[in-house]
Design a protein around this motif. Structure first.
Motif, PDB file in Angstrom:
ATOM      1  N   ASP A 185       2.361 -10.942  -0.886  1.00 26.27           N
ATOM      2  CA  ASP A 185       2.436  -9.948  -1.961  1.00 26.27           C
ATOM      3  C   ASP A 185       2.871  -8.591  -1.427  1.00 26.27           C
ATOM      4  O   ASP A 185       3.652  -7.871  -2.064  1.00 26.27           O
ATOM      5  CB  ASP A 185       1.087  -9.833  -2.664  1.00 26.27           C
ATOM      6  CG  ASP A 185       0.733 -11.084  -3.453  1.00 26.27           C
ATOM      7  OD1 ASP A 185       1.676 -11.826  -3.825  1.00 26.27           O
ATOM      8  OD2 ASP A 185      -0.472 -11.321  -3.687  1.00 26.27           O
ATOM      9  N   ASP A 189       6.133  -6.628  -2.603  1.00 27.44           N
ATOM     10  CA  ASP A 189       6.041  -5.299  -3.199  1.00 27.44           C
ATOM     11  C   ASP A 189       6.893  -4.283  -2.437  1.00 27.44           C
ATOM     12  O   ASP A 189       7.533  -3.414  -3.040  1.00 27.44           O
ATOM     13  CB  ASP A 189       4.579  -4.825  -3.223  1.00 27.44           C
ATOM     14  CG  ASP A 189       3.733  -5.628  -4.198  1.00 27.44           C
ATOM     15  OD1 ASP A 189       4.310  -6.269  -5.096  1.00 27.44           O
ATOM     16  OD2 ASP A 189       2.496  -5.623  -4.035  1.00 27.44           O
ATOM     17  N   ASN A 193      10.205  -4.498  -4.760  1.00 24.23           N
ATOM     18  CA  ASN A 193       9.821  -3.493  -5.754  1.00 24.23           C
ATOM     19  C   ASN A 193       9.777  -2.073  -5.191  1.00 24.23           C
ATOM     20  O   ASN A 193       9.743  -1.109  -5.965  1.00 24.23           O
ATOM     21  CB  ASN A 193       8.455  -3.837  -6.350  1.00 24.23           C
ATOM     22  CG  ASN A 193       8.431  -5.215  -6.979  1.00 24.23           C
ATOM     23  OD1 ASN A 193       9.431  -5.664  -7.546  1.00 24.23           O
ATOM     24  ND2 ASN A 193       7.301  -5.895  -6.882  1.00 24.23           N
TER      25      ASN A 193
END
Length: 247
Positions: A185, A189, A193
């Motif tokens: 994750d 991220d 992102n």
């Protein structure tokens, strides 16, 4: 015919001893009436204890009354402790090569990563009271998805009445390993992102000081959600909540 006791040579008469009791008649020692004995020292000690207890009770009530008068006169308010700025000095994410020990049926690649982070937190302490505030040592923790990454502490200090003070703390995270799902994750991220959300938690203890006397403690809980851009090495968002609780 009467008989007379034979006089003694010195002219005195010897009285005849009383008749002795029989061989089977019990003999009892003479009985003397007694009165219960009372210790004057014990009574005095109890009296002193009662006087001391009354004295201490009076002093405690007097101190309590003085404190109540001071509290009503001062009308203390809880201090304000706000996170003003977050400076990202360094943030690095290093994917680790998968190892057999890191393999998991739910994560065949055995993804893991290490996180290095250095951030500077700038807090603003506001004292709205007519008297000074004494702060104790404060500790802050930075977390990612509930995993503690690093901690920082701020030494205690004294703040004058009606004043504003800047307090800073630096949190250093040195290659903390995140395994499997958390590491995946984090990498997603950061790379896709460009958004890594962290959480800063901490408790700030403060006491209002009046005439060198500290009041009962007031605890301010700090809970801030911050979003960091790994590419820009900057803070993109910040939301904080504060709660003052009497302890």
């Amino acid at each position: 015919m009467t008989t007379r006791a034979n006089p003694q040579p010195n002219g005195e008469h010897r009285q005849r001893p009383p008749a002795s009791s029989g061989p089977h008649e019990p003999r009892y020692p003479p009985y003397y009436a007694t009165t219960p004995y009372r210790s004057s020292g014990s009574a005095s000690f109890k009296g002193c204890c009662c006087c001391l207890f009354l004295l201490f009770s009076f002093l405690a009530l007097l101190v309590l009354a003085v404190l109540l008068v001071i509290i009503l006169a001062v009308k203390p308010k809880k201090p304000q402790f706000d996170l003003q700025q977050v400076g990202v000095q360094y943030m690095g994410i290093t994917p680790n090569s998968p190892t057999p020990s890191a393999m998991n049926p739910n994560d065949p690649t055995g993804t893991s990563a290490s996180l290095s982070l250095t951030i500077r937190l700038l807090f603003q302490a506001v004292n709205p009271n007519k008297v000074g505030i004494k702060y104790g040592e404060s500790r802050f923790t930075v977390m990612y998805r509930g995993i503690p990454l690093g901690k920082a502490s701020v030494p205690g200090f004294y703040q004058e009445a009606h004043s504003v003070r800047q307090v800073d703390a630096t949190i250093v995270v040195d290659r903390v390993n995140l395994l499997q799902a958390d590491a995946a994750d984090l990498i997603k991220d950061a790379s896709l992102n460009d958004r890594v959300e962290l959480r800063v938690l901490g408790d700030v203890g403060a006491k209002i000081r009046v005439m060198n006397v500290d009041s009962p403690g007031v605890q301010v809980s700090v809970d801030c959600a911050i979003v960091i851009s790994p590419r820009k090495q900057t803070l993109t968002n910040k939301q904080c909540g504060f709660d003052g609780l009497n302890v």
